[in-house]
Design an enzyme around this catalytic site. Structure first.
Site, short mmCIF file in Angstrom:
data_model
loop_
_atom_site.label_atom_id
_atom_site.label_comp_id
_atom_site.label_asym_id
_atom_site.label_seq_id
_atom_site.Cartn_x
_atom_site.Cartn_y
_atom_site.Cartn_z
N GLY A 158 -10.79 -3.08 2.19
CA GLY A 158 -9.81 -2.94 3.25
C GLY A 158 -9.69 -1.78 4.07
O GLY A 158 -10.64 -1.02 3.86
N THR B 39 0.81 -1.16 -0.32
CA THR B 39 -0.03 -0.04 0.01
C THR B 39 0.86 1.04 0.02
O THR B 39 2.02 1.21 0.51
CB THR B 39 -0.92 -0.15 1.28
OG1 THR B 39 -1.41 -1.15 1.40
CG2 THR B 39 -1.48 1.08 1.67
#
EC number: 3.4.19.5
Length: 319
Positions: free
Chosen positions: A199, A169
Site C-alpha cells: 500500500g 496504520t
C-alpha cells in the site's frame, strides 16, 4: 543558533475505532508520543524519536502494525514501513516483510546501511538476516482479533471493505532541537489483501515525507487512494505555498475525498514546529507533545491536554 523546541506528533491510524478499543488506542498513542518526546528531550534526533514512537506502537497489539497486524488472504502477516530524514531526504522502506517484530527498525537500516530506499519481501528478509535482526515465528505477530477478522472476511457474503474502516496504520513526525524533521510510518496493510499487496506506507511521498525546507507528515487511511494523490508530498506542497499545517492537511484530505473518494488521516509538523492532526474518517487516534504539554484525542474536536509530568506519572501507574 536559535534552538528549536522539539515537537512530536503520532497517530495510531484513521478509521473507525470500536468502543471497547478506544482506551487502549488512546493509551497507546500517548505512550508512543511520550517515548518519542523523551528521546528529543535528551537531545536525540528527530529520526531517533519517530523510530522510537513507531516501535512502541508496533509492539502494541491495539494497532495494525508489528504485533497485531491484520492478515492477508492466506492468513499471514505482511508488513510495510518507511522512515525519512528531512535533512538530506534520505529514506528507507521495507514492504511485504514477515517474521520480524519491528519493520521500522529494518526500514531505518535500509536507509543507513544500503544505497537503496526500498527492499521487499525475500530481499528484505535476507537483508534482515545480514543485519542480525532476530527472526520471530509469524504466529507471534498474530492476535486472536486479527485471526477472527480474517475468518469473517473469508465468508462468502462478507464485505472486507466494511472492516477496512478500522485500519490502524501507525506513524510519527518530529522536529528536533536542531530543526531537523523526520517521519516514520508502519502498517500491516489491509485485511485479507492479496499476497504481495503493497500500500501507500512503504511509498515515499504517499505514506510519509520529510523535508527540512517545509516539514514532515505521516499518513493513514485507504492506501490506494493515498497513493493516487501522493498525499504526504501534497501536504508539504501546500505548506510550501504558505498554508499552515492544519489548512494544508485539510486541503489535501478534501482533494483526496473529492477526486478519488478516499478517506484518511494525517499528522504534520512544519519547520517552525507548528503541528496538526487531521482526518476525514470518523476517528483517528493521535497524540502530540510540545512545550512539555501532551495533547491527544480520537474524535473530531476532541482534545485532552495534560502536562508531560502528569502524563508520565499516570503512565507509571498504568494509565
Amino acid at each position: 543558533l536559535g534552538r528549536m523546541k522539539p515537537v512530536i506528533v503520532v497517530h495510531g491510524g484513521a478509521g473507525r475505532i470500536f468502543k471497547e478499543r478506544e482506551e487502549g488506542c488512546r493509551a497507546g498513542v500517548v505512550r508512543a508520543a511520550l517515548r518519542g518526546y523523551g528521546v528529543l528531550k535528551q537531545g536525540g534526533s528527530a529520526v531517533d524519536a519517530v523510530e522510537e514512537a513507531v516501535r512502541s506502537m508496533e509492539d502494541d497489539p491495539h494497532f495494525n502494525a508489528g504485533c497485531g497486524s491484520v492478515l492477508n488472504e492466506k492468513g499471514e502477516v505482511e508488513m510495510d514501513a518507511i522512515i525519512m530524514d528531512g535533512k538530506n531526504l534520505d529514506s528507507g522502506a521495507v514492504s511485504a516483510v514477515k517474521c520480524i517484530a519491528n519493520p521500522i527498525k529494518l526500514a531505518r537500516l535500509v536507509m543507513e546501511k544500503t544505497k537503496h530506499m526500498l527492499l521487499t519481501d525475500h530481499g528484505a528478509h535476507l537483508f534482515a538476516q545480514a543485519m542480525g535482526i532476530p527472526e520471530i515465528p509469524g504466529e507471534k505477530l498474530i492476535t486472536e482479533r486479527s485471526r477472527e477478522r480474517w475468518k469473517k472476511n473469508l465468508e462468502p457474503d462478507s464485505n472486507p471493505e466494511e472492516f477496512q474502516k478500522d485500519l490502524g496504520t501507525v506513524g510519527a513526525v518530529a522536529i528536533d532541537s536542531e530543526g531537523n524533521v523526520a517521519c516514520a510510518t508502519s502498517t500491516g496493510g489491509l485485511s485479507n489483501k492479496l499476497v504481495g499487496r503493497v500500500g501507500d506506507t512503504a511509498c515515499i511521498g504517499s505514506g510519509g515525507y520529510a523535508d527540512n525546507h517545509s516539514g514532515a507528515t505521516s499518513t493513514t487511511g485507504h492506501g490506494e487512494s493515498i497513493m493516487k494523490v501522493v498525499l504526504a508530498r501534497l501536504i508539504l506542497y501546500h505548506m510550501e505555498q504558505g498554508m499552515s499545517p492544519e489548512v494544508a492537511a485539510d486541503t489535501a484530505l478534501d482533494y483526496m475525498k473529492s477526486r478519488v473518494g478516499g478517506l484518511g488521516g494525517v499528522i504534520v509538523v512544519n519547520k517552525a514546529g507548528e503541528w496538526a492532526a487531521r482526518f476525514s474518517t470518523k476517528q483517528m487516534s493521535w497524540a502530540t507533545v510540545k512545550d512539555d504539554n501532551l495533547h491527544y484525542g480520537i474524535y473530531a474536536g476532541e482534545k485532552h491536554v495534560k502536562s508531560v509530568d502528569e502524563a508520565l506519572a499516570s503512565e507509571r501507574e498504568g494509565f
